[in-house]
Design an enzyme around this catalytic site. Structure first.
Site, mmCIF file in Angstrom:
data_model
loop_
_atom_site.group_PDB
_atom_site.id
_atom_site.type_symbol
_atom_site.label_atom_id
_atom_site.label_comp_id
_atom_site.label_asym_id
_atom_site.label_seq_id
_atom_site.Cartn_x
_atom_site.Cartn_y
_atom_site.Cartn_z
ATOM 1 N N HIS A 207 0.849 -1.245 -0.057
ATOM 2 C CA HIS A 207 -0.010 0.032 0.062
ATOM 3 C C HIS A 207 0.786 1.424 0.080
ATOM 4 C CE1 HIS A 207 1.076 -0.207 4.138
ATOM 5 N NE2 HIS A 207 0.793 1.221 4.217
HETATM 6 C C1 UD1 Z 1 -1.504 5.768 6.052
HETATM 7 C C2 UD1 Z 1 -0.182 6.158 6.670
HETATM 8 C C3 UD1 Z 1 0.823 5.011 6.468
HETATM 9 C C4 UD1 Z 1 0.058 3.511 6.907
HETATM 10 C C5 UD1 Z 1 -1.265 3.431 6.561
HETATM 11 C C6 UD1 Z 1 -1.800 2.125 7.065
HETATM 12 C C7 UD1 Z 1 0.487 8.554 6.644
HETATM 13 C C8 UD1 Z 1 1.508 9.506 5.993
HETATM 14 N N1 UD1 Z 1 0.289 7.200 6.047
HETATM 15 O O1 UD1 Z 1 -1.485 5.694 4.602
HETATM 16 O O2 UD1 Z 1 1.986 5.257 7.424
HETATM 17 O O3 UD1 Z 1 1.102 2.580 6.578
HETATM 18 O O4 UD1 Z 1 -2.029 4.495 6.726
HETATM 19 O O5 UD1 Z 1 -2.990 1.864 6.444
HETATM 20 O O6 UD1 Z 1 -0.196 8.828 7.522
HETATM 21 N N2 UD1 Z 1 -8.913 5.471 2.427
HETATM 22 C C9 UD1 Z 1 -10.264 4.869 2.445
HETATM 23 N N3 UD1 Z 1 -10.810 4.510 3.747
HETATM 24 C C10 UD1 Z 1 -9.946 5.086 4.676
HETATM 25 C C11 UD1 Z 1 -8.638 5.578 4.641
HETATM 26 C C12 UD1 Z 1 -8.348 5.730 3.462
HETATM 27 O O7 UD1 Z 1 -10.884 4.551 1.478
HETATM 28 O O8 UD1 Z 1 -10.682 4.552 5.974
HETATM 29 C C13 UD1 Z 1 -8.319 5.755 1.050
HETATM 30 C C14 UD1 Z 1 -8.687 7.065 0.727
HETATM 31 O O9 UD1 Z 1 -8.662 7.089 -1.010
HETATM 32 C C15 UD1 Z 1 -7.285 7.702 0.707
HETATM 33 C C16 UD1 Z 1 -6.442 6.430 0.695
HETATM 34 O O10 UD1 Z 1 -7.185 5.527 1.162
HETATM 35 O O11 UD1 Z 1 -7.079 8.811 -0.017
HETATM 36 C C17 UD1 Z 1 -4.927 6.855 1.440
HETATM 37 O O12 UD1 Z 1 -5.443 7.152 2.709
HETATM 38 P P1 UD1 Z 1 -4.364 7.907 3.812
HETATM 39 O O13 UD1 Z 1 -4.719 8.060 5.093
HETATM 40 O O14 UD1 Z 1 -4.042 8.849 2.934
HETATM 41 O O15 UD1 Z 1 -2.906 7.268 3.745
HETATM 42 P P2 UD1 Z 1 -2.586 5.744 3.796
HETATM 43 O O16 UD1 Z 1 -2.093 5.418 2.542
HETATM 44 O O17 UD1 Z 1 -3.808 4.798 4.377
#
Ligand code: UD1
Length: 363
Positions: A207
């Site tokens: 991811h």
């Molecule tokens: C975040 C953390 C990463 C961790 C990961 C675990 C940061 C910089 N990154 O990355 O260190 O390893 O979490 O999962 O804090 N989304 C959903 N549902 C959710 C959450 C996110 O659909 O509940 C989707 C959204 O499209 C979002 C994307 O996932 O834009 C990324 O989510 P984000 O929280 O920005 O970063 P992660 O890649 O999850």
């Protein structure tokens, strides 16, 4: 009575705050513990499911910041959390891990003159293109108490000039959760549900933006998985970021035939899948550690790791991002080239108790 606020927000935070909450409740310390969830992760299976798994109470505060750019996410957390801190006037703020919520919470604390403790301090990948590395450096540079999981963290903090009286080597609090829930994981029905036999599958989690955001990289990874599927069954609980990009680049349809995709799983089911995997392919931080504790072979698709003890002592193989190297490493493991692995020092299920013991002096 003292007041402590812990801030959490993303999936890898919850398994670290669960043991802390329990240890604090069971201690004789006269402390009110409040939990603030930023809402960085918000889907049921990225967030709520873990509050149930770790027997955590509903958060006392929910900021609902959701997804967004890093600046947006951090700014929204800071603005909302500042108001809570102003009202509550805690004696201590606890942050865990290295996500945006970690850094945002510690910045608010430091700016408001409230003591802040960082659990899982000192880890360094020395790769500043990783958002988490920036979060780790900023958080550690302003934290008052730094609780460290492995010896490399002690060296890193010393090299950065952090005074030794702020640093506490307590072991790995995430492993506290693993130790506590391992027997429960044995009764998970996930293997039956996915029709899997023990030690007969490759468990995949990918991811990280550097692996899944770029179309060419993701295409190469999809090709790698298709190749590997000829040698071993593949199970891939897929992160929303990865799913979104596979769909965006039209790579999902071909993979659907070769790979068993699942939604993101709860802790107990995922632990069961880790424990019984023949090999794991990941770019996660925490899974490198959990697989080392479990003695399961883990191939990490990254050029570096902030958790070197998992490579030096554990069962982690750092394969780099080149898909040919990753494939060669996995096939080598499948042909029997396995690491024996040992459990690192103080990964014994008691890290949270050590932290709480220190806090009884520090609070
Ligand atoms: C975040 C953390 C990463 C961790 C990961 C675990 C940061 C910089 N990154 O990355 O260190 O390893 O979490 O999962 O804090 N989304 C959903 N549902 C959710 C959450 C996110 O659909 O509940 C989707 C959204 O499209 C979002 C994307 O996932 O834009 C990324 O989510 P984000 O929280 O920005 O970063 P992660 O890649 O999850």
């Amino acid at each position: 009575m003292k007041k402590v606020i812990s801030i959490v927000g993303a999936r890898p935070n919850f398994m670290k705050i669960g043991p802390f909450h329990k240890a604090l409740r069971q201690s004789s310390l006269d402390v009110k513990h409040l939990i603030c969830h930023t809402g960085q992760h918000y889907d049921q299976n990225m967030s709520k499911i873990f509050f149930d798994d770790f027997e955590l109470p509903s958060p006392d505060f929910y900021l609902g910041v959701g997804s967004g750019s890093h600046a947006e996410q951090v700014a929204k957390i800071m603005m909302s959390f500042e108001k809570i801190v102003e009202n509550e006037k805690p004696d201590l703020i606890i942050v865990v891990g290295d996500v945006n919520s970690t850094m945002a919470g510690s910045l608010v604390a430091a700016k408001m003159g409230i003591k802040v403790a960082h659990i899982e301090a000192g880890l360094r990948s020395f790769d500043r293109t990783m958002p988490e590395e920036i979060n780790r450096i900023v958080t550690d540079s302003i934290a008052d108490y730094l609780f460290v999981t492995e010896r490399s963290g002690l060296v890193n903090l010393k090299n950065e000039g952090v005074s030794s009286n702020k640093i506490f080597f307590v072991g790995n609090i995430m492993i506290d959760s693993l130790v506590h829930y391992l027997s429960k994981a044995s009764s998970s029905l996930i293997l039956d549900r996915l029709n899997l036999k023990k030690q007969s599958y490759l468990l995949v989690t990918l991811h990280r933006p550097s692996n899944v955001d770029d179309k060419e990289n993701l295409k190469a990874t999809a090709h790698l998985l298709k190749n590997l599927a000829k040698s071993i069954k593949i199970v891939f609980p897929i992160h929303p970021r990865t799913k979104e990009n596979l769909e965006k680049y039209g790579l999902d349809a071909t993979l659907n035939h070769e790979i068993e995709f699942t939604e993101p799983l709860g802790y107990i089911d995922f632990l069961c899948l880790q424990k019984n995997a023949e090999v794991i392919l990941t770019d996660s931080g925490g899974i490198q550690e959990e697989s080392t504790y479990l003695g399961v072979q883990c191939v990490t698709m990254r050029d570096n790791t902030e958790r070197p003890v998992t490579v030096e002592m554990g069962t982690n193989h750092l394969a780099g991002k080149d898909v040919n190297n990753v494939q060669a490493k996995i096939l080598a493991v499948l042909s029997g080239q396995k690491k024996a692995g040992k459990i690192p020092e103080l990964w014994d299920g008691k890290a949270a108790n050590r932290i709480v013991n220190y806090l009884s002096d520090l609070l």
